[in-house]
Design a protein around this motif. Structure first.
Motif, PDB file in Angstrom:
ATOM      1  N   ARG A 158      -1.900   1.671  -2.088  1.00  0.00           N
ATOM      2  CA  ARG A 158      -1.401   2.855  -2.788  1.00  0.00           C
ATOM      3  C   ARG A 158       0.076   2.741  -2.475  1.00  0.00           C
ATOM      4  O   ARG A 158       0.952   3.160  -3.684  1.00  0.00           O
ATOM      5  CB  ARG A 158      -2.075   4.282  -2.424  1.00  0.00           C
ATOM      6  CG  ARG A 158      -3.522   4.314  -3.177  1.00  0.00           C
ATOM      7  CD  ARG A 158      -4.076   5.604  -2.795  1.00  0.00           C
ATOM      8  NE  ARG A 158      -3.314   6.649  -3.325  1.00  0.00           N
ATOM      9  CZ  ARG A 158      -3.122   7.940  -3.084  1.00  0.00           C
ATOM     10  NH1 ARG A 158      -4.021   8.516  -2.072  1.00  0.00           N
ATOM     11  NH2 ARG A 158      -2.675   8.766  -3.853  1.00  0.00           N
ATOM     12  N   ARG A 160       2.212   0.685  -2.176  1.00  0.00           N
ATOM     13  CA  ARG A 160       2.521  -0.419  -2.983  1.00  0.00           C
ATOM     14  C   ARG A 160       2.265  -0.445  -4.437  1.00  0.00           C
ATOM     15  O   ARG A 160       2.373  -1.379  -5.259  1.00  0.00           O
ATOM     16  CB  ARG A 160       1.997  -1.750  -2.513  1.00  0.00           C
ATOM     17  CG  ARG A 160       2.646  -1.912  -1.243  1.00  0.00           C
ATOM     18  CD  ARG A 160       1.969  -3.260  -0.533  1.00  0.00           C
ATOM     19  NE  ARG A 160       1.846  -4.439  -1.165  1.00  0.00           N
ATOM     20  CZ  ARG A 160       1.264  -5.527  -0.647  1.00  0.00           C
ATOM     21  NH1 ARG A 160       0.448  -5.619   0.291  1.00  0.00           N
ATOM     22  NH2 ARG A 160       1.249  -6.675  -1.528  1.00  0.00           N
ATOM     23  N   GLY A 161       1.881   0.734  -5.077  1.00  0.00           N
ATOM     24  CA  GLY A 161       1.533   1.115  -6.328  1.00  0.00           C
ATOM     25  C   GLY A 161       0.031   0.525  -6.653  1.00  0.00           C
ATOM     26  O   GLY A 161       0.019   0.531  -8.195  1.00  0.00           O
TER      27      GLY A 161
ATOM     28  N   ARG B 322       9.465   4.683  -9.783  1.00  0.00           N
ATOM     29  CA  ARG B 322       8.519   4.358  -8.905  1.00  0.00           C
ATOM     30  C   ARG B 322       8.630   4.378  -7.453  1.00  0.00           C
ATOM     31  O   ARG B 322       9.755   4.376  -6.959  1.00  0.00           O
ATOM     32  CB  ARG B 322       8.450   2.686  -9.170  1.00  0.00           C
ATOM     33  CG  ARG B 322       7.874   2.113 -10.358  1.00  0.00           C
ATOM     34  CD  ARG B 322       7.725   0.582 -10.425  1.00  0.00           C
ATOM     35  NE  ARG B 322       9.167  -0.142 -10.314  1.00  0.00           N
ATOM     36  CZ  ARG B 322      10.272  -0.085 -11.000  1.00  0.00           C
ATOM     37  NH1 ARG B 322       9.881   0.640 -12.186  1.00  0.00           N
ATOM     38  NH2 ARG B 322      11.429  -0.566 -10.606  1.00  0.00           N
ATOM     39  N   ALA B 324       7.476   3.429  -3.475  1.00  0.00           N
ATOM     40  CA  ALA B 324       6.735   2.315  -2.435  1.00  0.00           C
ATOM     41  C   ALA B 324       6.922   2.913  -1.173  1.00  0.00           C
ATOM     42  O   ALA B 324       7.886   3.484  -0.768  1.00  0.00           O
ATOM     43  CB  ALA B 324       7.486   1.165  -2.713  1.00  0.00           C
ATOM     44  N   THR B 346       1.805  -7.322  -5.728  1.00  0.00           N
ATOM     45  CA  THR B 346       2.373  -6.028  -6.234  1.00  0.00           C
ATOM     46  C   THR B 346       3.638  -6.181  -6.882  1.00  0.00           C
ATOM     47  O   THR B 346       4.491  -5.361  -7.112  1.00  0.00           O
ATOM     48  CB  THR B 346       2.118  -4.828  -5.401  1.00  0.00           C
ATOM     49  OG1 THR B 346       2.667  -5.027  -3.916  1.00  0.00           O
ATOM     50  CG2 THR B 346       0.849  -4.445  -5.293  1.00  0.00           C
ATOM     51  N   THR B 389       8.254  -4.776  -4.991  1.00  0.00           N
ATOM     52  CA  THR B 389       7.883  -3.718  -6.114  1.00  0.00           C
ATOM     53  C   THR B 389       8.949  -3.166  -6.803  1.00  0.00           C
ATOM     54  O   THR B 389       8.670  -2.575  -7.790  1.00  0.00           O
ATOM     55  CB  THR B 389       6.944  -2.776  -5.675  1.00  0.00           C
ATOM     56  OG1 THR B 389       7.741  -2.110  -4.562  1.00  0.00           O
ATOM     57  CG2 THR B 389       5.764  -3.087  -4.851  1.00  0.00           C
ATOM     58  N   PRO B 391      10.970  -0.477  -6.074  1.00  0.00           N
ATOM     59  CA  PRO B 391      11.059   0.906  -6.432  1.00  0.00           C
ATOM     60  C   PRO B 391      12.090   1.471  -6.427  1.00  0.00           C
ATOM     61  O   PRO B 391      13.346   1.162  -5.960  1.00  0.00           O
ATOM     62  CB  PRO B 391      10.272   1.429  -5.141  1.00  0.00           C
ATOM     63  CG  PRO B 391      10.869   0.406  -3.830  1.00  0.00           C
ATOM     64  CD  PRO B 391      10.905  -0.815  -4.515  1.00  0.00           C
TER      65      PRO B 391
END
Lengths: 232, 453
Positions: A158, A160-161, B322, B324, B346, B389, B391
């Motif tokens: 989660r 890491r999305g 976003r 992370a 990811t 990712t 973020p």
């Protein structure tokens, strides 16, 4: 009460629940064991109680469909290949309820063992098969450890999305979970070996002496099984 | 007379082409504290395993040379029989706990060593008292904080009354005070009991102060074996980056828009006490905020609330963009079977994955299974997976745990270089990293006795 005496009582309750024919006796035992489990903190007892409820309800639902018994049909369903005509009779429902209660009682006895007993004392009081007792004690710890690992994996993903959703999502965690458990087991085995486990001539710290109440508990456990076989 | 000697030791793990140790020859004398240092994967843990007899007995592999501990040849003597002469405190204390209670745990090794039953309770009490945790004797292991558990595990090893104590990365999970206390304790053990203590550590600056001698391993070979004074001189010329504090490479910049705001947040686990009470926090793009405080002060909980991984009991949380989060001990929670797949899982794009692999020095390890890597390398894989990712808000929980000085320096540079892209919340006990990268520092006070997260 010493853990060994308490274990004898729990084992006797589980055995009596399996042997008893009267559903009321099994229900009383299951209720008693549920009461014992409820003494544990809510967060710890939850997975055990959920597991117990799921398996018992599963047996209650499936048994009437696979057993052919009785002459008082309550529901008649379609013909299913291999199983034949599906129906549920009053007798099948009664039998399923007894089996579900038995399973619930045995599962609750294990839950009480895992949640309430002092496993260290139990293991240290084992007079024979100490290695087997250690394996059982470590296996008992596996449930909370696995639960923590699942939580850690879900949180890490989660973070890491990536949301872990549904049965399929959870199933994908199986491989890393198994790998993690094996790694943990190896680390533990290594640490145990480094601390002399398996060396000949091991001793044990003196255990406290048995009290009268402990002896009564063991005698009561034996009596309970006899009563279960003969009268319940 | 040496407590342990290593003669021309070479060792390769089964399936590995490169040896983990090559031609290592060393001797360890009673009463000395030896610091074992080197990059991640340089062979420190393997040398510790060899001294404990776990290599080759437990791990298998190709072994040549000779290791003698207390006059016993480790190839002919099983590790269990060496227990008592040698004792090992492993890197992760949680993985070495056998029992559920403190007393049983400490007694385990003494019982295995065959001590007379009447002596066992006294030795357990003495071992616990010697590391200052006598009051924990009746506690459950699950109730202990990281620092307490580390000390209980140390008591378990000391209860064996070893002549050689092997300690693998003992301070990686401890706060500043906890680490200092543990290192002082190791120094005292060597001085008062004549135990030879071998400490493997990445955090050189603080550990070198208690060491009499320093051994540097490099790709499995001994690069340096010298007294502390000589080692300090060697580091100054050969690897100055290892001892000099991280330096800030840029000036503080003006932060941009707010990406996360917590106001008057309360949080508790289940029915437990409040871990966070009336806590507020603001994170803005372009700044790095360090969250510090002792073990159990609620840092991880606050970070999880900020990320949305936990819902507060009271107060408000606003977030945008976003997010992370790199969890603590994240090397355990890798899910793929190759390093590159793990990072790509990811990643926002293939380019982001490649760039993260390069930035964390993981080029060349792409095809390896993450679980085959050293703990420091795993932490870097997890960090790369989070960075890939891309973020807007990045939360890192102890990102330098088990990471060698070079990788730590690279991480600090990376965080500063990419500051403007995001808001970064850094939870760490690494003061040096805080000084080097943080624009703001928030220190949490002690609220709970244990790390509930």
């Amino acid at each position: 009460m010493r853990p060994a005496a308490a274990l004898a009582l729990l084992a006797a309750l589980a055995a009596t629940a399996l042997l008893a024919d009267h559903w009321a006796a099994t229900a009383v035992i299951a209720t008693l064991l549920l009461g014992v489990c409820l003494r544990a903190p809510a967060a710890r007892r939850r997975p055990y109680l959920v597991g117990c409820a799921v398996t018992a309800v599963g047996v209650l639902l499936v048994t009437p469909l696979v057993v052919v018994e009785g002459s008082h049909p309550l529901w008649t369903g379609p013909v299913v290949p291999v199983l034949g005509q599906l129906d549920v009779t009053r007798e099948e429902l009664g039998s399923a309820a007894v089996q579900a209660l038995r399973l619930a009682a045995v599962t609750l006895a294990f839950a009480a063992y895992a949640l309430v007993l002092d496993h260290d004392s139990l293991l240290r009081s084992a007079r024979f098969a100490r290695r087997s007792a250690l394996v059982v004690a470590l296996a008992t710890r596996l449930v909370p450890t696995l639960e923590r690992d699942v939580h850690g994996l879900v949180t890490a993903l989660r973070g890491r999305g990536l949301e872990v959703e549904g049965l399929r999502g959870r199933a994908r965690l199986m491989s890393p979970l198994v790998a993690g458990s094996l790694e943990r087991a190896l680390n533990l085995a290594e640490a145990m070996e480094a601390r002399g486990y398996g060396r000949p001539g091991a001793t044990r710290a003196p255990a406290p002496a048995w009290r009268v109440a402990d002896r009564f508990a063991v005698a009561g456990a034996a009596l309970l099984v006899v009563v279960g076989v003969l009268w319940l | 007379m040496a407590v342990a000697t290593v003669e021309d030791l070479s060792f390769s793990y089964t399936g590995d082409s490169a040896p983990a140790l090559r031609g290592v020859s060393l001797a360890f004398e009673p009463g000395e504290v030896v610091l074992l240092s080197g990059r991640s994967g340089s062979g420190k843990t393997t040398l510790i395993r060899a001294l404990a007899g776990l290599v080759p007995h437990f791990h298998g592999g190709r072994f040549s040379g000779r290791v003698e501990v207390g006059g016993l040849d480790t190839r002919k003597t099983r590790p269990a029989e060496l227990a008592g002469t040698v004792a090992t405190l492993f890197q992760d204390p949680e993985d070495q706990v056998v029992f559920g209670g403190v007393t049983a745990e400490v007694a385990f090794g003494i019982e295995n060593a065959g001590a007379p039953p009447d002596e066992i309770p006294g030795r357990v009490r003495a071992a616990l008292a010697s590391v200052g945790v006598g009051h924990l004797a009746q506690r459950e292991i699950g109730e202990l904080s990281c620092g307490e558990l580390q000390r209980v595990c140390l008591a378990s090893t000391l209860a064996l009354e070893p002549s050689l104590l092997l300690v693998d990365e003992p301070t990686s999970e401890l706060d500043r005070d906890g680490a200092a206390l543990l290192l002082r304790l190791l120094r005292r053990l060597a001085q008062e009991r004549g135990v030879a203590v071998v400490v493997s550590e990445q955090r050189l600056a603080r550990t070198i102060q208690v060491a009499d001698r320093v051994i540097v391993l490099d790709e499995g070979s001994v690069r340096l074996d010298a007294s502390r004074a000589e080692a300090l001189r060697w580091y100054e010329t050969e690897r100055p980056a290892c001892l000099t504090p991280l330096r800030r490479s840029d000036a503080q910049r003006t932060p941009g828009e707010t990406l996360c705001r917590l106001e008057a947040v309360d949080f508790r686990y289940g029915d437990g006490p409040l871990v966070l009470e009336d806590t507020s926090l603001e994170l803005r793009r372009g700044e790095i905020v360090a969250l510090t405080g002792s073990n159990g002060s609620g840092k991880t909980t606050l970070a999880k609330v900020a990320c949305g991984l936990l819902d507060p009991a009271a107060g408000t949380v606003e977030r945008s963009g976003r997010v992370a989060y790199l969890s603590q001990d994240t090397g355990r929670f890798l899910v793929r079977e190759r390093v590159d797949e793990e990072v790509s899982l990811t990643a926002r794009s293939n380019g982001a994955a490649l760039s993260a692999l390069r930035a964390l020095g993981l080029v060349g390890l792409e095809g390896r299974h993450p679980r085959d890597l050293s703990s420091g390398q795993r932490e870097r894989v997890a960090l790369a997976a989070v960075l890939a990712t891309e973020p807007d808000m990045l939360v890192l929980d102890e990102p330098t745990r088990g990471v060698d000085p070079e990788a730590r320096r690279r991480l600090a540079a990376l965080l500063r270089m990419e500051t403007q892209r995001r808001a970064t919340l850094l939870i760490t006990h690494d003061d040096d990293l805080v000084t080097a990268v943080a624009d703001r520092v928030i220190e949490l006070g002690e609220k709970v006795d244990r790390v509930a997260a």
